[in-house]
Design a protein around this motif. Structure first.
Motif, PDB file in Angstrom:
ATOM      1  N   LEU A   1      -7.474  19.055 140.882  1.00 61.88           N
ATOM      2  CA  LEU A   1      -8.003  18.447 139.659  1.00 61.88           C
ATOM      3  C   LEU A   1      -7.731  19.318 138.442  1.00 61.88           C
ATOM      4  N   VAL A   2      -7.788  20.647 138.605  1.00 63.92           N
ATOM      5  CA  VAL A   2      -7.466  21.536 137.486  1.00 63.92           C
ATOM      6  C   VAL A   2      -6.000  21.386 137.098  1.00 63.92           C
ATOM      7  N   ALA A   3      -5.128  21.314 138.111  1.00 66.14           N
ATOM      8  CA  ALA A   3      -3.703  21.138 137.826  1.00 66.14           C
ATOM      9  C   ALA A   3      -3.438  19.806 137.135  1.00 66.14           C
ATOM     10  N   LYS A   4      -4.142  18.756 137.581  1.00 65.38           N
ATOM     11  CA  LYS A   4      -3.992  17.450 136.947  1.00 65.38           C
ATOM     12  C   LYS A   4      -4.440  17.496 135.488  1.00 65.38           C
ATOM     13  N   ALA A   5      -5.574  18.148 135.251  1.00 66.92           N
ATOM     14  CA  ALA A   5      -6.072  18.265 133.871  1.00 66.92           C
ATOM     15  C   ALA A   5      -5.086  19.059 133.013  1.00 66.92           C
ATOM     16  N   ALA A   6      -4.473  20.089 133.599  1.00 65.38           N
ATOM     17  CA  ALA A   6      -3.503  20.888 132.843  1.00 65.38           C
ATOM     18  C   ALA A   6      -2.274  20.060 132.483  1.00 65.38           C
ATOM     19  N   LEU A   7      -1.811  19.227 133.426  1.00 66.17           N
ATOM     20  CA  LEU A   7      -0.652  18.378 133.138  1.00 66.17           C
ATOM     21  C   LEU A   7      -0.972  17.369 132.044  1.00 66.17           C
ATOM     22  N   ILE A   8      -2.166  16.772 132.122  1.00 68.12           N
ATOM     23  CA  ILE A   8      -2.570  15.801 131.091  1.00 68.12           C
ATOM     24  C   ILE A   8      -2.665  16.489 129.729  1.00 68.12           C
ATOM     25  N   ALA A   9      -3.252  17.689 129.722  1.00 63.76           N
ATOM     26  CA  ALA A   9      -3.379  18.419 128.461  1.00 63.76           C
ATOM     27  C   ALA A   9      -2.007  18.727 127.878  1.00 63.76           C
ATOM     28  N   LYS A  10      -1.080  19.131 128.733  1.00 63.19           N
ATOM     29  CA  LYS A  10       0.275  19.442 128.265  1.00 63.19           C
ATOM     30  C   LYS A  10       0.949  18.201 127.702  1.00 63.19           C
ATOM     31  N   HIS A  11       0.791  17.070 128.397  1.00 63.70           N
ATOM     32  CA  HIS A  11       1.429  15.833 127.952  1.00 63.70           C
ATOM     33  C   HIS A  11       0.801  15.336 126.644  1.00 63.70           C
ATOM     34  N   VAL A  12      -0.522  15.391 126.546  1.00 63.55           N
ATOM     35  CA  VAL A  12      -1.207  14.911 125.338  1.00 63.55           C
ATOM     36  C   VAL A  12      -0.769  15.726 124.133  1.00 63.55           C
ATOM     37  N   CYS A  13      -0.690  17.038 124.305  1.00 57.05           N
ATOM     38  CA  CYS A  13      -0.320  17.892 123.172  1.00 57.05           C
ATOM     39  C   CYS A  13       1.114  17.632 122.728  1.00 57.05           C
ATOM     40  N   LYS A  14       1.998  17.342 123.671  1.00 56.16           N
ATOM     41  CA  LYS A  14       3.397  17.098 123.309  1.00 56.16           C
ATOM     42  C   LYS A  14       3.614  15.705 122.749  1.00 56.16           C
ATOM     43  N   SER A  15       3.067  14.684 123.453  1.00 58.95           N
ATOM     44  CA  SER A  15       3.322  13.306 123.035  1.00 58.95           C
ATOM     45  C   SER A  15       2.636  12.955 121.731  1.00 58.95           C
ATOM     46  N   LYS A  16       1.411  13.415 121.551  1.00 61.85           N
ATOM     47  CA  LYS A  16       0.671  13.085 120.332  1.00 61.85           C
ATOM     48  C   LYS A  16       0.826  14.149 119.253  1.00 61.85           C
ATOM     49  N   ARG A  17       1.579  15.187 119.570  1.00 58.48           N
ATOM     50  CA  ARG A  17       1.831  16.264 118.610  1.00 58.48           C
ATOM     51  C   ARG A  17       0.541  16.855 118.061  1.00 58.48           C
ATOM     52  N   ASN A  18      -0.377  17.086 118.964  1.00 56.41           N
ATOM     53  CA  ASN A  18      -1.644  17.706 118.575  1.00 56.41           C
ATOM     54  C   ASN A  18      -1.425  19.198 118.368  1.00 56.41           C
ATOM     55  N   ASP A  19      -1.484  19.631 117.149  1.00 48.00           N
ATOM     56  CA  ASP A  19      -1.335  21.049 116.845  1.00 48.00           C
ATOM     57  C   ASP A  19      -2.729  21.672 116.729  1.00 48.00           C
ATOM     58  N   TRP A  20      -3.386  21.809 117.887  1.00 51.39           N
ATOM     59  CA  TRP A  20      -4.757  22.296 117.896  1.00 51.39           C
ATOM     60  C   TRP A  20      -4.800  23.811 117.720  1.00 51.39           C
TER      61      TRP A  20
ATOM     62  N   ILE B   1     -11.829  26.863 133.682  1.00 50.62           N
ATOM     63  CA  ILE B   1     -11.189  25.712 133.034  1.00 50.62           C
ATOM     64  C   ILE B   1     -10.461  26.153 131.774  1.00 50.62           C
ATOM     65  N   GLU B   2     -11.105  27.001 130.963  1.00 52.27           N
ATOM     66  CA  GLU B   2     -10.461  27.464 129.726  1.00 52.27           C
ATOM     67  C   GLU B   2      -9.204  28.283 130.014  1.00 52.27           C
ATOM     68  N   ASP B   3      -9.278  29.170 131.010  1.00 53.52           N
ATOM     69  CA  ASP B   3      -8.120  30.007 131.325  1.00 53.52           C
ATOM     70  C   ASP B   3      -6.918  29.174 131.769  1.00 53.52           C
ATOM     71  N   ASN B   4      -7.186  28.045 132.434  1.00 55.17           N
ATOM     72  CA  ASN B   4      -6.097  27.225 132.948  1.00 55.17           C
ATOM     73  C   ASN B   4      -5.576  26.206 131.944  1.00 55.17           C
ATOM     74  N   LEU B   5      -6.427  25.783 130.990  1.00 52.12           N
ATOM     75  CA  LEU B   5      -6.030  24.703 130.078  1.00 52.12           C
ATOM     76  C   LEU B   5      -5.659  25.169 128.683  1.00 52.12           C
ATOM     77  N   LEU B   6      -6.276  26.234 128.193  1.00 52.33           N
ATOM     78  CA  LEU B   6      -6.030  26.652 126.811  1.00 52.33           C
ATOM     79  C   LEU B   6      -4.560  26.990 126.534  1.00 52.33           C
ATOM     80  N   PRO B   7      -3.827  27.603 127.473  1.00 53.32           N
ATOM     81  CA  PRO B   7      -2.402  27.857 127.175  1.00 53.32           C
ATOM     82  C   PRO B   7      -1.606  26.582 126.889  1.00 53.32           C
ATOM     83  N   PHE B   8      -2.045  25.435 127.431  1.00 51.37           N
ATOM     84  CA  PHE B   8      -1.345  24.174 127.185  1.00 51.37           C
ATOM     85  C   PHE B   8      -1.880  23.445 125.950  1.00 51.37           C
ATOM     86  N   MET B   9      -3.140  23.700 125.594  1.00 52.42           N
ATOM     87  CA  MET B   9      -3.778  22.946 124.509  1.00 52.42           C
ATOM     88  C   MET B   9      -3.651  23.637 123.154  1.00 52.42           C
TER      89      MET B   9
END
Length: 1023
Positions: A623-642, A584-592
């Motif tokens: 489901l991993v791909a869906k989570a990655a898309l949501i993570a990408k959208h959340v970071c862009k739309s809400k400008r989360n600079d995590w 999960i981390e390997d697939n989502l962290l690049p977007f988050m």
């Protein structure tokens, strides 16, 4: 003897040895009298014993009992019939029978009904029942709660482990047998009393993990669970200590206790006072009470005086040569300057005496030499961010908040050319042994305690009970191999690792230092063998749990500095939960995360070379791909600079949520969630689906690893204790898995057949030596404890009488006529104590008048205690009104008359009357001033308490410094055939008496000065 053993006598013997009451399983008479051959205390249980069931009732009770005993004998070796440990364990199986009988009833209860059992059991306790009466039912409740919340059911041997903990013993359970789950049984049972239970681990990570993981069982049953972590504020600590069960680590617990003892008022306390300790379960009890037992907990204050001497000392000791200018004693890590060394140092430093109190250089030179000889970089410490950080020699972890005392840390900083931190002055201290002795009931669990059983019995009165394994241990411990050279040893280690890697077997290599682990790593890199390193360096330590969890995978090679207290089991085939989280981390962290990971802080990536690829199913990928898309959208739309660390924590929280809610709960939450892009829920769902794929992969790979022989453990040197070696061995062969171990050491006499026995004998001698150090440390600490406890009973008025007594007895001799007394000095000291309160009344009293008055009262037979006064001297104020104050005056007079510490003589009565008069006058004057102030009793008592505490605290710090210096210097007296401990007690008693005298006098002066001019004395209460 076996031939003469008859089965019919077994029930009779059992009835004679063990009590008939089935709910209490404590046998102090048995457990606390260890066998002469403790190495034979082994109890091997067949698999049938791990699933005991309730026997059907027999028409003949004796026959039924006999069948039960014979059934338990199956799989037991004859020699174990005479083992004390096996008899104790066999008796615990009666409790297992009762718990198993209740299991069907618990299965039929709803969640609410099961949760209601907590209130029911508490009510039974309030009605007079004991913990022994409800033990079986409480254990059955916890077992069912664990099955529902965690999917984990306590094995029968784990029920035995819980009973051992409840009885205040140490449960020795092999690695992988589920000690963490066992602790929930005893913790829940003892928490029902409402007095609080402490579950103590060795670090913050394990405390947090257990509070979240095992705490879910207790929370499900309606108990409150607290967690103590480093960096918490006082309010958080206070609320967590008030919970039914509190998870913490040993150092946080000790420092909270010390800080509470230094607190100025009740509002600053964080523990449950006046009874902060009730019952504790210590995980890795041998590590806490034995390994850490040589290092007392210290709270220090800063002392910047002479800080400039450390760099100078570090430079000049480079001129000294070992064997010529100084000698080294490796046994106790001490150094001694020779005459040539002393002469050279005095010449270089331009001083006539290195030990001159006005120009002290000896302490700084000795510390610099110790830093040079005994404290090695990357072994005892590492340098990071301009600081020298201690490496825990037992766990291999960096301890950032810990510093060596007595100037050693400053000497190391000077050696490395670092900024010298402020020197430390001890403010409060306690050993772990003394700390845990404060618990009325103490228990512990570990995988290796039997070799130290005598110490546990002698120091803590805690017997060690070996709990049988759920499945037989089939691990193979290969003989120790000795090598003539260090290079030859490391080459052979490399060859063995390489041969195991070619087979595909996972290998764990245990080293004793960062230096050795990196040396072996370089050897393996030269042969292109993929591996992972775990030592104190941050880039490795940050991924500790992940490295250990995957150390059981096929082709995994792991090099670790020490495996004590790692807290993560090595599962053959890999840990599916860790693998799923990593995917999960390997697939989502690049977007988050908007930044790359910092290798020094976030850790170096784990080597995946040689590992088989995990097959992820289509649904999981979706489901991993869906989570990655949501993570990408959340970071862009809400400008989360995590940052990277924050993004990882978000994933960790989602994983924790998935474990608590499950798939069904997440689906329901997804339907109710108002957010368009629910990131946490999407991550949790993806994790659960990936977890199923990982479980399948790990199971199949685990079967393959078992076929190859399981985990192979290599120890590169023997430790100071056999117990630490056994901790490393215990990593292989968990829960009946195959495995093997081998230790390789450098030893000169490799051709000697008895070399291995010599090495083991050296280990035993080292264990005895370090036990002597711990025992001596505790005995020295007890001297401080006795002094510390004595002071709590003194009150301000008793202080005043004691100060008057000291003044009178220092200047008056009961054997001599008052004309030979130092009356002028006596009156000057008395007036000085009272200040303005006494100055007006006694300023005009002359020495001749006082002498005439004393001659008049000599031989007085009758007096009025309440209103006594000496003729021709000022009459005390009439403030002894009320029954309480009159009783106080009478008690003081009785104490004076019965005082056997003063000299006997013709004028003893006159001396006592003078003590009575001056004491009455001082106390009465004080009470009069206090009453005239108009403040209420609560405020007056608060002022008195503040003054006493602050004064005592100030003098107690100086006392600790003196006692520490004394403990270092008193050993020299052994050359004069005197016992250092007895000398320490005698001189320590003198120091303590002197400290008490100074404390009383300062307290009285401060109180009288405050009430005579309160506006001028507010500085007494400044923080």
């Amino acid at each position: 003897m076996a031939a003469g053993f008859s089965l019919p006598s077994y029930p009779l013997l059992s009835l004679q040895l063990f009590p008939s009451k089935p709910s209490l399983f404590t046998h102090p008479c048995l457990v606390r009298s260890p066998s002469r051959h403790p190495e034979k205390w082994r109890f091997l249980v067949s698999p049938s014993l791990s699933s005991a069931s309730v026997a059907s009732p027999s028409p003949n009770p004796l026959v039924g009992s006999l069948k039960e005993k014979v059934g338990h004998l199956k799989g037991t070796k004859w020699r174990d019939l005479w083992s004390l440990n096996s008899w104790v364990v066999r008796d615990y199986y009666r409790l297992v029978t009762f718990v198993n009988a209740l299991e069907p009833l618990m299965l039929n209860l709803s969640d609410e009904q099961l949760r209601g059992k907590t209130a029911e059991l508490r009510q039974r306790l309030s009605q007079g029942e004991t913990l022994a009466d409800i033990q079986a039912e409480a254990f059955a409740v916890v077992r069912e709660a664990a099955r529902r919340k965690l999917g984990m059911r306590h094995f029968d041997v784990q029920i035995i482990g819980g009973a051992v903990l409840h009885d205040g013993c140490i449960a020795e359970m092999k690695t992988g047998e589920g000690k963490t789950l066992v602790s929930t049984l005893a913790a829940y049972l003892n928490a029902l009393t409402g007095n609080g239970v402490h579950v103590v681990t060795v670090n913050d990570y394990l405390a947090q993990r257990d509070a979240e993981w095992m705490g879910s069982i207790h929370r499900f049953l309606g108990l409150s669970v607290g967690l103590i972590q480093g960096g918490m504020k006082a309010d958080e600590r206070r609320s967590n200590y008030c919970c039914d069960i509190t998870y913490t680590n040993n150092s946080e617990l000790g420092f909270d206790y010390l800080r509470d003892n230094l607190s100025g008022n009740k509002r600053q306390l964080v523990m449950r006072w006046p009874r902060p300790f009730h019952y504790a379960i210590v995980d890795e009890v041998d590590s806490v009470l034995i390994d850490e037992g040589r290092n007392p907990l210290l709270i220090s204050g800063e002392d910047r005086k002479d800080a400039a001497r450390y760099p100078v000392a570090a430079k000049v000791v480079e001129l000294l040569e070992r064997g010529i200018h100084y000698n080294v004693e490796l046994k106790d890590n001490s150094v001694d300057l020779t005459e040539e060394g002393v002469a050279l140092m005095e010449m270089v430093l331009e001083t006539n005496d290195l030990w001159d109190e006005k120009d002290p250089w000896a302490r700084f030179l000795m510390n610099a030499l110790k830093a040079k000889e005994f404290y090695r970089r990357d072994v005892q410490y590492i340098v990071r961010d301009g600081k020298a950080l201690i490496i825990n020699e037992l766990t291999g972890r960096v301890e950032e908040k810990r510093r060596w005392s007595e100037g050693i840390h400053q000497a190391v900083e000077a050696k490395e050319g670092l900024k010298i931190q402020a020197d430390s002055v001890v403010v409060a201290q306690i050993t772990y042994q003394s700390l845990f002795k404060l618990y009325p009931k103490l228990s512990g669990m570990t995988g290796t305690a039997k070799t130290e059983e005598k110490e546990f019995l002698k120091m803590f009165q805690m017997p060690v009970v070996e709990v049988p394994t759920n499945l037989p241990n089939i691990r193979i411990d290969l003989p120790i191999q000795a090598f003539a050279t260090v290079r030859g040893k490391w080459e052979y280690v490399r060859e063995e690792v390489e041969s195991m890697f070619q087979l595909g077997r996972p290998v764990l290599v245990g080293t004793t230092s960062v230096e050795n682990s990196e040396y072996l790593s370089d050897l393996l890199k030269a042969r292109n063998i993929p591996h992972n390193v775990l030592n104190a360096r941050p880039k490795y330590a940050a991924r500790e749990a992940e490295i250990v969890a995957q150390a059981g995978r096929k082709y995994a090679i792991t090099i670790s500095t020490n495996m004590a207290g790692r807290g993560t089991d090595i599962i053959l085939g890999g840990n599916p939960k860790m693998l799923a989280k990593k995917i999960i981390e390997d697939n989502l962290l690049p977007f988050m995360a908007q930044e790359a990971p910092d290798v020094e802080n976030d850790g170096e990536r784990i080597s995946q070379k040689g590992f088989s690829k995990i097959k992820i199913g289509p649904s999981s990928l979706a489901l991993v791909a869906k989570a990655a898309l949501i993570a990408k959208h959340v970071c862009k739309s809400k400008r989360n600079d995590w940052p990277y660390g924050k993004a990882k924590s978000v994933i960790a929280e989602s994983v924790q949520m998935s474990q608590s809610l499950g798939m069904e709960g997440l689906d329901n939450q997804l339907e109710e969630d108002s957010e368009i892009y629910p990131l946490s829920t999407a991550v949790a769902l993806a994790y659960l689906t990936v977890l199923k794929d990982c479980e399948t992969h790990c199971f199949n790979e685990g079967v393959a690893v078992k076929m190859l022989g399981g985990l192979h453990v290599i120890g590169t040197s023997l430790h100071e204790s056999r117990r630490i070696d056994n901790q490393l061995r215990g990593r292989a062969g968990r829960q009946g898995d195959p495995g093997s171990t081998r230790f390789m050491v450098r030893y000169c006499f490799v051709n000697n057949r008895s070399s291995c026995w010599i090495l083991l004998a050296l280990q035993i001698n080292a264990e005895k030596y370090f036990f002597g150090i711990r025992k001596s440390l505790v005995e020295f600490d007890e001297v401080l404890e006795q002094g510390e406890c004595s002071e709590t009973f003194f009150q301000s008025l008793r202080y005043m009488q004691a100060v008057v007594d000291e003044i009178v007895l220092e200047n008056a001799d009961p054997e001599k006529h008052p004309s030979n007394w130092s009356l002028r000095k006596l009156m000057d000291e008395y007036i000085q104590i009272g200040g303005n309160i006494l100055a007006e009344s006694f300023a005009e009293v002359r020495e001749e008048e006082l002498l005439m008055s004393l001659e008049q009262i000599h031989g007085l037979c009758i007096m009025e205690v309440e209103n006594f006064s000496i003729p021709n001297l000022p009459i005390p104020p009439n403030t002894f009104r009320g029954i309480r104050k009159k009783i106080l005056s009478l008690r003081r007079w009785l104490g004076i008359c019965t005082d056997e510490t003063i000299k006997k003589g013709r004028y003893q009565g006159t001396t006592n009357l003078l003590r009575k008069y001056l004491g009455d006058f001082l106390i009465a004057s004080y009470l009069e001033v206090v009453q005239d102030s108009g403040y209420d009793d609560s405020y007056i008592q608060e002022i008195e308490r503040e003054v006493i505490v602050k004064t005592l605290d100030s003098f107690w710090r100086d006392h600790l410094i003196n006692m520490n210096r004394l403990s270092s210097a008193v050993n020299v007296r052994s050359f004069g055939h005197r016992n250092p401990l007895e000398e320490y007690k005698i001189d320590g008693c003198r120091f303590f008496i002197s400290m008490l005298s100074a404390t009383r006098r300062m307290t009285v002066e401060s109180l009288l000065h405050y009430w005579s001019s309160p506006m001028e004395s507010t500085d007494l209460y400044a923080p």
